[in-house]
Design a protein around this motif. Sequence first.
Motif, mmCIF file in Angstrom:
data_model
loop_
_atom_site.group_PDB
_atom_site.id
_atom_site.type_symbol
_atom_site.label_atom_id
_atom_site.label_comp_id
_atom_site.label_asym_id
_atom_site.label_seq_id
_atom_site.Cartn_x
_atom_site.Cartn_y
_atom_site.Cartn_z
ATOM 1 N N ASP A 6 -21.033 89.211 -94.944
ATOM 2 C CA ASP A 6 -20.501 90.355 -93.826
ATOM 3 C C ASP A 6 -21.008 91.398 -94.180
ATOM 4 O O ASP A 6 -20.612 91.988 -95.409
ATOM 5 C CB ASP A 6 -18.959 89.996 -93.897
ATOM 6 C CG ASP A 6 -18.542 88.665 -93.004
ATOM 7 O OD1 ASP A 6 -19.473 88.126 -92.551
ATOM 8 O OD2 ASP A 6 -17.240 88.814 -92.875
ATOM 9 N N VAL A 7 -21.827 92.111 -93.434
ATOM 10 C CA VAL A 7 -22.303 93.397 -93.721
ATOM 11 C C VAL A 7 -21.545 94.702 -93.059
ATOM 12 O O VAL A 7 -21.310 94.606 -91.870
ATOM 13 C CB VAL A 7 -23.896 93.351 -93.532
ATOM 14 C CG1 VAL A 7 -24.568 94.783 -93.538
ATOM 15 C CG2 VAL A 7 -24.711 92.295 -94.279
ATOM 16 N N ILE A 8 -21.283 95.637 -93.782
ATOM 17 C CA ILE A 8 -20.510 96.729 -93.185
ATOM 18 C C ILE A 8 -21.261 98.117 -93.775
ATOM 19 O O ILE A 8 -21.434 98.255 -94.870
ATOM 20 C CB ILE A 8 -19.100 96.939 -93.744
ATOM 21 C CG1 ILE A 8 -18.307 95.532 -93.273
ATOM 22 C CG2 ILE A 8 -18.536 98.238 -93.268
ATOM 23 C CD1 ILE A 8 -18.287 94.531 -94.615
ATOM 24 N N ILE A 9 -21.928 98.664 -92.856
ATOM 25 C CA ILE A 9 -22.479 99.951 -93.171
ATOM 26 C C ILE A 9 -22.132 101.068 -92.452
ATOM 27 O O ILE A 9 -22.258 101.435 -91.285
ATOM 28 C CB ILE A 9 -24.071 99.754 -92.631
ATOM 29 C CG1 ILE A 9 -24.945 98.337 -92.895
ATOM 30 C CG2 ILE A 9 -25.062 100.792 -93.289
ATOM 31 C CD1 ILE A 9 -26.227 98.049 -92.570
ATOM 32 N N PRO A 10 -21.239 101.931 -93.330
ATOM 33 C CA PRO A 10 -20.562 103.143 -92.677
ATOM 34 C C PRO A 10 -21.861 104.457 -92.842
ATOM 35 O O PRO A 10 -22.576 104.455 -93.698
ATOM 36 C CB PRO A 10 -19.505 103.255 -93.642
ATOM 37 C CG PRO A 10 -19.769 102.826 -94.730
ATOM 38 C CD PRO A 10 -20.765 101.711 -94.464
ATOM 39 N N SER A 11 -21.894 105.370 -91.759
ATOM 40 C CA SER A 11 -22.074 106.426 -91.884
ATOM 41 C C SER A 11 -21.253 107.414 -92.797
ATOM 42 O O SER A 11 -20.096 107.397 -92.331
ATOM 43 C CB SER A 11 -22.486 107.284 -90.441
ATOM 44 O OG SER A 11 -23.617 106.503 -89.571
ATOM 45 N N LEU A 12 -21.676 108.075 -93.539
ATOM 46 C CA LEU A 12 -20.886 108.886 -94.388
ATOM 47 C C LEU A 12 -20.273 110.011 -93.775
ATOM 48 O O LEU A 12 -20.877 110.290 -92.599
ATOM 49 C CB LEU A 12 -21.739 109.780 -95.614
ATOM 50 C CG LEU A 12 -22.459 108.652 -96.683
ATOM 51 C CD1 LEU A 12 -23.133 109.620 -97.792
ATOM 52 C CD2 LEU A 12 -21.551 107.547 -97.078
ATOM 53 N N PRO A 13 -19.151 110.428 -94.037
ATOM 54 C CA PRO A 13 -18.276 111.451 -93.231
ATOM 55 C C PRO A 13 -19.030 112.739 -93.197
ATOM 56 O O PRO A 13 -19.765 113.367 -93.941
ATOM 57 C CB PRO A 13 -17.084 111.837 -93.937
ATOM 58 C CG PRO A 13 -16.858 110.520 -94.860
ATOM 59 C CD PRO A 13 -18.394 109.996 -95.106
ATOM 60 N N GLY A 14 -19.263 113.266 -91.808
ATOM 61 C CA GLY A 14 -20.201 114.251 -91.292
ATOM 62 C C GLY A 14 -21.876 113.810 -91.383
ATOM 63 O O GLY A 14 -22.594 114.774 -91.199
ATOM 64 N N PHE A 15 -22.085 112.595 -91.039
ATOM 65 C CA PHE A 15 -23.360 112.052 -91.046
ATOM 66 C C PHE A 15 -23.390 111.493 -89.777
ATOM 67 O O PHE A 15 -22.694 110.582 -89.490
ATOM 68 C CB PHE A 15 -23.975 111.304 -92.234
ATOM 69 C CG PHE A 15 -23.978 111.947 -93.646
ATOM 70 C CD1 PHE A 15 -25.356 111.948 -94.156
ATOM 71 C CD2 PHE A 15 -23.091 112.453 -94.187
ATOM 72 C CE1 PHE A 15 -25.612 112.508 -95.411
ATOM 73 C CE2 PHE A 15 -23.212 112.911 -95.461
ATOM 74 C CZ PHE A 15 -24.453 113.134 -96.221
ATOM 75 N N GLY A 16 -24.531 111.599 -89.168
ATOM 76 C CA GLY A 16 -24.704 111.102 -87.615
ATOM 77 C C GLY A 16 -23.658 110.876 -87.034
ATOM 78 O O GLY A 16 -23.237 111.679 -86.485
ATOM 79 N N PHE A 17 -23.209 109.727 -86.627
ATOM 80 C CA PHE A 17 -22.367 109.348 -85.637
ATOM 81 C C PHE A 17 -20.787 109.499 -86.176
ATOM 82 O O PHE A 17 -19.719 109.022 -85.621
ATOM 83 C CB PHE A 17 -22.437 108.091 -84.980
ATOM 84 C CG PHE A 17 -23.837 108.117 -84.326
ATOM 85 C CD1 PHE A 17 -23.890 108.792 -83.096
ATOM 86 C CD2 PHE A 17 -24.911 107.269 -84.616
ATOM 87 C CE1 PHE A 17 -24.990 108.739 -82.404
ATOM 88 C CE2 PHE A 17 -25.944 107.310 -84.058
ATOM 89 C CZ PHE A 17 -26.050 108.342 -82.895
ATOM 90 N N SER A 18 -20.745 109.626 -87.639
ATOM 91 C CA SER A 18 -19.360 110.168 -88.389
ATOM 92 C C SER A 18 -19.024 111.653 -88.091
ATOM 93 O O SER A 18 -18.761 112.021 -89.096
ATOM 94 C CB SER A 18 -19.233 109.617 -89.727
ATOM 95 O OG SER A 18 -19.354 108.130 -89.801
ATOM 96 N N THR A 19 -18.939 111.865 -86.905
ATOM 97 C CA THR A 19 -18.849 113.290 -86.534
ATOM 98 C C THR A 19 -17.999 113.352 -85.203
ATOM 99 O O THR A 19 -18.183 112.245 -84.514
ATOM 100 C CB THR A 19 -20.076 113.858 -86.205
ATOM 101 O OG1 THR A 19 -21.067 113.119 -85.554
ATOM 102 C CG2 THR A 19 -20.868 114.077 -87.582
ATOM 103 N N PRO A 20 -17.670 114.600 -84.856
ATOM 104 C CA PRO A 20 -17.633 115.811 -85.569
ATOM 105 C C PRO A 20 -16.788 116.059 -86.873
ATOM 106 O O PRO A 20 -15.560 115.553 -86.423
ATOM 107 C CB PRO A 20 -17.571 116.893 -84.458
ATOM 108 C CG PRO A 20 -16.473 116.246 -83.672
ATOM 109 C CD PRO A 20 -16.979 114.725 -83.619
ATOM 110 N N LEU A 21 -17.316 116.208 -87.793
ATOM 111 C CA LEU A 21 -16.285 116.509 -88.892
ATOM 112 C C LEU A 21 -15.814 117.968 -89.147
ATOM 113 O O LEU A 21 -16.737 118.848 -89.307
ATOM 114 C CB LEU A 21 -16.998 116.047 -90.288
ATOM 115 C CG LEU A 21 -16.182 116.334 -91.637
ATOM 116 C CD1 LEU A 21 -14.812 115.494 -91.789
ATOM 117 C CD2 LEU A 21 -17.206 116.111 -92.841
ATOM 118 N N CYS A 22 -14.609 118.028 -88.975
ATOM 119 C CA CYS A 22 -13.997 119.423 -88.884
ATOM 120 C C CYS A 22 -12.942 119.748 -90.082
ATOM 121 O O CYS A 22 -12.284 120.472 -89.932
ATOM 122 C CB CYS A 22 -13.246 119.878 -87.541
ATOM 123 S SG CYS A 22 -14.441 119.451 -86.131
ATOM 124 N N THR A 23 -12.844 118.838 -90.952
ATOM 125 C CA THR A 23 -12.079 118.669 -92.281
ATOM 126 C C THR A 23 -12.746 119.240 -93.330
ATOM 127 O O THR A 23 -13.538 118.574 -93.892
ATOM 128 C CB THR A 23 -11.430 117.479 -92.174
ATOM 129 O OG1 THR A 23 -10.703 117.039 -91.219
ATOM 130 C CG2 THR A 23 -10.270 117.381 -93.292
#
Length: 334
Positions: free
Chosen positions: A129-146
Amino acid sequence: MIEPFAIHVPDAVLSDLHERLGRTRWAEDFANEGWRYGANGAYLRDLAHHWLHRYDWRAREAAMNGFAHFRTEIDGVPIHFVHERGKGPNPTPLLLLHGWPWSFWDYHKVIGPLIDPAAHGGDPADAFDVIIPSLPGFGFSTPLCTPGVNWWKTADLFAVLMDRLEYDRFAAHGGDVGAFIAAQLGHKHAARMIGIHIHTAGQLEFMAGLGWDPADYAPEEAAFVSRMKAVRGEVGHFAIQSTKPQSLAYGFNDSPVGLRAWLVDKRRGWSDCGGDVERRFSKDELIDTAMLYWATESFHTSARYYYEGAHDPWTPTHDRMPVVEAHGAGPLPS
């Protein structure tokens, strides 16, 4: 809450991008055939021409959407990830972790063989089972305001993500900063780790400013130590992104060619392309990376990832040895 997600860049963003590409004010470049001063101007012009006249984002977007995407929020941090179920009797959960300036999309060629080994000449019992996250603040792991989200805190976020996906135990693989996230999982969350697999020969102690000793590596890892020494010669990006990342952000959020220059120089310098970046990456693949940063306006938060790591150094959770207790820790064989 985990919600399905589909990538769709608005037409207005694409129109604006094309206008900017067409209005690029090019810097003069001379005596730079070997890229010793940075990205080569003639190559960038050729790449920009392809981006403007031949590159088809909608086709690339459709290919990305061929995988199952999701988003969730953990402690106020948006997390995007791909989650593909394995086709086998007992798939092993595998977390794949990228770094900078990479993205989830850099793993797309291995998803098929990992989730469906039988379709690629393998054994169904080896499915993942493959899980590939975008790192916080990268690509669609946004908007990062923290503020303050760094690589070792990201390991905790991803441990929560795997909880939400109902995986009690899992394996992790990573490169670049993803290798340090994987190692931190093997350090702090070892009881949950089936194993970790890294392809950046770095140590958590190095990231804590405690030094980096090649003597700590086995003889068969000598090639990795040599490669790491060579890569550490390209530290300009590290110096600026770990001190004043926002100063770069205004230029790269405004100029797609400027952004592409910064990113392609790393692809060329860090890959085994022998100086010809298209020996390893097609023009479309090079532009894909730029698009994922450009369309999400995420360069600034991806660059701040360096700042947050440098200004809140790693400290051990325990003093046991080995530092990383998860089984299977170590770099890929050469």
